[in-house]
Design a protein around this motif. Structure first.
Motif, short mmCIF file in Angstrom:
data_model
loop_
_atom_site.label_atom_id
_atom_site.label_comp_id
_atom_site.label_asym_id
_atom_site.label_seq_id
_atom_site.Cartn_x
_atom_site.Cartn_y
_atom_site.Cartn_z
N ALA A 24 0.81 -1.23 0.00
CA ALA A 24 0.00 0.00 0.00
C ALA A 24 0.84 1.27 0.00
CB ALA A 24 -0.93 0.00 1.21
N PRO A 34 0.47 3.02 -8.36
CA PRO A 34 0.24 2.17 -7.20
C PRO A 34 1.57 1.61 -6.69
CG PRO A 34 -0.33 1.00 -9.21
CD PRO A 34 0.01 2.41 -9.61
N ASP A 35 1.52 0.87 -5.61
CA ASP A 35 2.72 0.27 -5.03
C ASP A 35 3.51 -0.47 -6.12
OD1 ASP A 35 4.47 -1.64 -3.57
OD2 ASP A 35 3.41 -0.89 -1.82
N CYS A 52 -3.60 -8.41 5.74
CA CYS A 52 -4.30 -7.13 5.62
C CYS A 52 -4.24 -6.35 6.93
CB CYS A 52 -5.76 -7.37 5.26
SG CYS A 52 -6.00 -8.29 3.74
N SER A 83 -13.39 -1.87 0.56
CA SER A 83 -12.02 -1.81 1.08
C SER A 83 -11.92 -2.05 2.57
CB SER A 83 -11.41 -0.43 0.74
OG SER A 83 -11.36 -0.23 -0.65
N MET A 86 -8.75 -2.81 4.82
CA MET A 86 -7.80 -1.80 5.26
C MET A 86 -8.14 -1.23 6.63
SD MET A 86 -5.71 -1.86 2.76
CE MET A 86 -4.65 -0.48 3.22
N GLN A 298 -8.19 3.08 -4.32
CA GLN A 298 -6.76 2.79 -4.40
C GLN A 298 -6.31 1.48 -3.79
OE1 GLN A 298 -4.25 5.48 -2.21
NE2 GLN A 298 -5.79 5.88 -0.66
N PHE A 299 -7.16 0.80 -3.03
CA PHE A 299 -6.72 -0.44 -2.38
C PHE A 299 -7.46 -1.67 -2.86
CE2 PHE A 299 -5.68 2.82 0.94
CZ PHE A 299 -4.31 2.77 0.74
N ALA A 325 -7.29 -6.48 -6.95
CA ALA A 325 -6.49 -5.25 -6.97
C ALA A 325 -6.69 -4.52 -8.29
CB ALA A 325 -5.02 -5.57 -6.73
N HIS A 398 -3.37 9.35 1.36
CA HIS A 398 -2.99 7.95 1.23
C HIS A 398 -3.84 7.03 2.11
CE1 HIS A 398 0.71 8.84 -1.07
NE2 HIS A 398 0.76 9.93 -0.33
N TYR A 403 -8.32 7.69 -3.20
CA TYR A 403 -7.08 8.46 -3.30
C TYR A 403 -7.42 9.86 -3.81
CZ TYR A 403 -2.13 9.36 -4.36
OH TYR A 403 -0.85 9.87 -4.39
#
Length: 412
Positions: A24, A34-35, A52, A83, A86, A298-299, A325, A398, A403
């Motif tokens: 992340a 992204p990552d 997670c 999400s 998270m 974003q996740f 993803a 973040h 995002y």
């Protein structure tokens, strides 16, 4: 917690202690990527176990085709919504009545049928003149000065006004619902705070719903009540509250953040900005590319296997979690040549920014129109738009489902 990957050692040469954390962290070199771990995962380990922040282990699915397969599979449940993997204190409870993002099968189809007529292409196109008018009004307001915050002075008001117009929510109450929306889509508040915030919004919306039950108006809430009453299972108050809350929050947050991120990305890629300005008739293509490139959810999308299935050659057991993803699928080099490059002339429209399958975003046509109108107006009417100061990593949000930017000071 239900859904632990107890059989990971059967399919991976790793102990539970070896399972990596969910990737992340965005690279410092580009805040829009992204990552960087996803590049390696797509090539070497496209369905892999991760731990997670919520505490469970899940199968992280990173390739485009596998993500589509997961999101379209009826054996994969949406009960955890988008999400929740998270959230450190996530509790896997049964979905609330009316929580359209979390229900499956016939219950989800029932809720979606009641809403889908409000989001047809024709109805959304009918809103375009209104969206154009409020966009021009906000640019007029900006141009009275020499600088502005593109988020608070432009990007946030436009989708907020539109969703208020649709639902019948007074725009004068925007400070309250915008603040509460930030709490609900963020990961910083604890569960008690999020629940209290959601209840405050539900109480607020209940008053509006009760008014519409007595005195219907020409708005979505009134039509939703009437449409439900025409079925053999009318919507109960809790369902109406949750549906209205979901539409209010999702109806402005994602689009507002996509507008500011789009302009930030275009300013960072001036040749792409110039290409858009030179060919305004291609705005539709450009918006699809920006949606793909930015992937503001974003996740990824959290899912739950209700039966045994195979994903990308890996056996997934009933009761295990998966993360589709989408931010990685939208950068899959097998689907998008030079996937990490912003190319507003890219013709492909099959991105995953709105999800895929039965739960694909119901408001996607509205978001497209808002983005097309807002970005075209900025490029045409504010040709000298530029950042008032360099953007720092701390300017980007973040720690939330969506995002975006905390602010975007600009001048011209």
């Amino acid at each position: 917690m239900a859904g632990k990957l107890a059989h990971v050692t059967e399919t991976r040469p790793a102990t539970r202690a070896d399972i990596p954390e969910f990737p992340a962290t965005r690279p410092e070199s580009c805040p829009f990527d992204p990552d960087s771990a996803f590049t390696r995962l797509r090539a070497e380990d496209p369905v892999t176990p991760v731990r997670c922040p919520a505490g469970m282990d899940a199968w992280l699915v990173s390739r485009y085709e596998d993500i589509r397969a997961v999101l379209a599979d009826p054996r994969v449940s949406a009960r955890a919504a988008t999400s929740n993997h998270m959230l450190p204190d996530y509790d896997d409870a049964d979905p609330l009545p009316g929580a359209i993002l979390s229900h499956d099968g016939e219950e989800h189809a029932r809720l979606r049928r009641l809403l889908i007529g409000e989001f047809t292409v024709r109805r959304m196109e009918a809103l375009r003149p209104y969206i154009q008018r409020i966009t021009d009004e906000h640019i007029d307001g900006m141009l009275k000065g020499a600088d502005a915050d593109l988020l608070t002075d432009f990007a946030l008001p436009i989708p907020s006004l539109v969703i208020c117009e649709m639902l019948g929510v007074p725009y004068a109450d925007r400070d309250m619902f915008q603040h509460d929306s930030q709490v609900l889509i963020g990961f910083e508040a604890d569960m008690a705070t999020r629940e209290a915030t959601a209840q405050r919004l539900r109480d607020y919306l209940r008053e509006l719903i009760e008014q519409r039950m007595v005195e219907p108006r020409d708005d979505l809430v009134s039509r939703l009540i009437a449409r439900g009453n025409e079925t053999d299972r009318p919507l109960i108050m809790e369902e109406l509250e949750i549906l209205a809350l979901s539409l209010l929050v999702a109806g402005h947050e994602t689009t507002a953040n996509t507008i500011v991120l789009s302009m930030s990305a275009l300013l960072a890629n001036p040749e792409q900005l110039a290409a858009m300005r030179a060919a305004p008739e291609t705005i539709g293509t450009a918006v699809e590319e920006l949606l793909r490139y930015l992937s503001v959810v974003q996740f990824g999308i959290f899912r739950y296997a209700t039966e045994d299935l195979t994903v990308g050659g890996i056996d997934v057991k009933a009761g295990e979690w998966l993360i589709a993803a989408t931010q990685s699928g939208n950068r899959d080099e097998q689907v998008y040549p030079h996937a990490d490059r912003l190319d507003v002339t890219r013709k492909d429209r099959t991105h995953l920014a709105f999800g895929f399958g039965a739960h694909q975003c119901i408001g996607q046509q509205l978001a497209r129109i808002e983005l097309q109108v807002a970005l075209t107006a900025l490029l045409q009417r504010v040709p000298g738009l530029r950042l008032a100061e360099p953007q720092a990593p701390s300017d980007f949000k973040h720690n939330g489902i969506v995002y975006g930017l905390r602010s975007m000071p600009v001048t011209w």
